[in-house]
Scaffold this motif. Sequence first.
Motif, mmCIF file in Angstrom:
data_model
loop_
_atom_site.group_PDB
_atom_site.id
_atom_site.type_symbol
_atom_site.label_atom_id
_atom_site.label_comp_id
_atom_site.label_asym_id
_atom_site.label_seq_id
_atom_site.Cartn_x
_atom_site.Cartn_y
_atom_site.Cartn_z
ATOM 1 N N ASN A 1 34.154 37.798 39.591
ATOM 2 C CA ASN A 1 35.013 38.801 38.953
ATOM 3 C C ASN A 1 36.231 38.161 38.303
ATOM 4 O OD1 ASN A 1 34.388 41.933 39.542
ATOM 5 N ND2 ASN A 1 33.560 40.689 41.217
ATOM 6 N N ARG B 1 37.416 38.218 34.321
ATOM 7 C CA ARG B 1 38.727 38.713 33.898
ATOM 8 C C ARG B 1 39.525 37.630 33.171
ATOM 9 N NH1 ARG B 1 39.129 43.484 32.809
ATOM 10 N NH2 ARG B 1 41.292 43.757 33.460
ATOM 11 N N ASP C 1 38.184 37.485 29.751
ATOM 12 C CA ASP C 1 38.667 38.633 28.981
ATOM 13 C C ASP C 1 40.092 38.412 28.496
ATOM 14 O OD1 ASP C 1 36.287 39.966 29.334
ATOM 15 O OD2 ASP C 1 37.002 41.248 30.967
ATOM 16 N N GLY D 1 32.786 45.417 44.153
ATOM 17 C CA GLY D 1 32.858 45.290 42.699
ATOM 18 C C GLY D 1 31.598 44.687 42.121
ATOM 19 N N TRP D 2 31.675 44.307 40.852
ATOM 20 C CA TRP D 2 30.561 43.621 40.216
ATOM 21 C C TRP D 2 30.167 42.406 41.062
ATOM 22 C CZ3 TRP D 2 34.105 43.313 35.395
ATOM 23 C CH2 TRP D 2 34.081 44.531 34.698
ATOM 24 N N TRP E 1 39.151 47.176 44.941
ATOM 25 C CA TRP E 1 38.270 46.790 43.846
ATOM 26 C C TRP E 1 38.538 45.336 43.449
ATOM 27 C CZ3 TRP E 1 38.237 49.029 38.192
ATOM 28 C CH2 TRP E 1 36.979 48.797 37.614
ATOM 29 N N ARG F 1 38.059 43.839 40.774
ATOM 30 C CA ARG F 1 38.682 43.669 39.454
ATOM 31 C C ARG F 1 40.192 43.823 39.545
ATOM 32 N NH1 ARG F 1 37.557 47.263 34.069
ATOM 33 N NH2 ARG F 1 39.459 48.305 34.761
ATOM 34 N N ASP F 2 40.674 44.801 40.309
ATOM 35 C CA ASP F 2 42.116 44.921 40.527
ATOM 36 C C ASP F 2 42.662 43.659 41.180
ATOM 37 O OD1 ASP F 2 42.159 47.460 39.440
ATOM 38 O OD2 ASP F 2 42.411 48.509 41.351
ATOM 39 N N SER G 1 41.408 40.636 41.115
ATOM 40 C CA SER G 1 41.386 39.533 40.149
ATOM 41 C C SER G 1 42.597 39.596 39.225
ATOM 42 C CB SER G 1 40.093 39.583 39.327
ATOM 43 O OG SER G 1 38.962 39.394 40.147
ATOM 44 N N ASP G 2 42.969 40.799 38.811
ATOM 45 C CA ASP G 2 44.137 40.942 37.943
ATOM 46 C C ASP G 2 45.424 40.563 38.666
ATOM 47 O OD1 ASP G 2 42.523 41.722 35.861
ATOM 48 O OD2 ASP G 2 42.966 43.864 36.034
ATOM 49 N N THR H 1 31.729 50.031 39.009
ATOM 50 C CA THR H 1 30.976 48.981 39.694
ATOM 51 C C THR H 1 29.475 49.150 39.494
ATOM 52 O OG1 THR H 1 32.670 48.599 41.383
ATOM 53 C CG2 THR H 1 30.415 48.011 41.958
#
Length: 315
Positions: free
Chosen positions: A20, A24, A27, A159-160, A193, A195-196, A198-199, A302
């Motif tokens: 993940n 990110r 991205d 998550g993914w 999550w 993704r959260d 990872s951010d 997800t």
Amino acid sequence: MSDKTQKILLPGGAGLVGQNLVARLKDRGYTNIVVLDKHRANLAILQQAQPDVTCVYADLAELGEWTRHFDGAGVVVMLQAQIGGIDYTDFQRNNIDATKHILDLIKASPTPPYLVHISSSVVVSVADDFYTRSKIEQEQMVLASGIACPILRPTLMFGWFDRKHLGWLSRFMKKVPVFPIPGHGRYMRQPLWARDFSDIIISCIEQRVAGGIYNISGHEKVDYIDIIRIIKRATGAKTPIVRIPYHLFYALIWTWSLFDKRPPFTTQQLAALSAKDEFEVIDWPGKFGVPYTPFVKAIDATFNDARYNKIILEF
């Protein structure tokens, strides 16, 4: 403004958080990402999904050629972790021995990279299992190293690329005639999550957050049985959810472990599920500038986001 060309080194980066995080980082425009991991199949999955990322097979518990990748690294995110299993040797090697090697390499560097350490909420849990013990020792090693770095303690993540936890549960749900729930199922979780999370890691990198311990808990308290119901709705599964006595569930898991040396769910993890933990919730959205994604929305993304939802890691 963070240098998007700096080398970002991810030991253990082929797992849930690493996959993940790489997605990110890409991205956000980062172009020099190196992943070190000893899981060949998951490294191959990462390489296929992210062909311009440098993926290196490495057993971090053994010093070897992989150490050269620390040269010129601007950032190290320490992700390697043994999460499940029935042999403590695996936890010793992956959570303790590998960490010692990484910390030694950072301290020996003429220009030490910025470190982010991924700990776990289990270090303040009432649970007592192999994962908890080894993560406590790992975090103490980082603190004793003298390296100023943020220590992030996430709760249960999903998550993914989720090969365990909620991802495995969703796939198991599609394979069985009934989905068993241990006991009453009212075991409170604070899912986070990936993704959260990872951010948040990227925010640490870009802000160069200094030393400190941060409890990164999911902001919603959701009972285990309700998590299963939400997954069932999101995936469109038709499997009935059935409560079974806790001790029977325990016996079934124990029996499974006799035939599978790497079971997806262990009796220790079952005990941790029912341990009645409640973790501190801090204002990490304010601290790191990362908005919290509501649980139901994150579950939908997800399982229904076409970009990565079909990619499943191996155990």
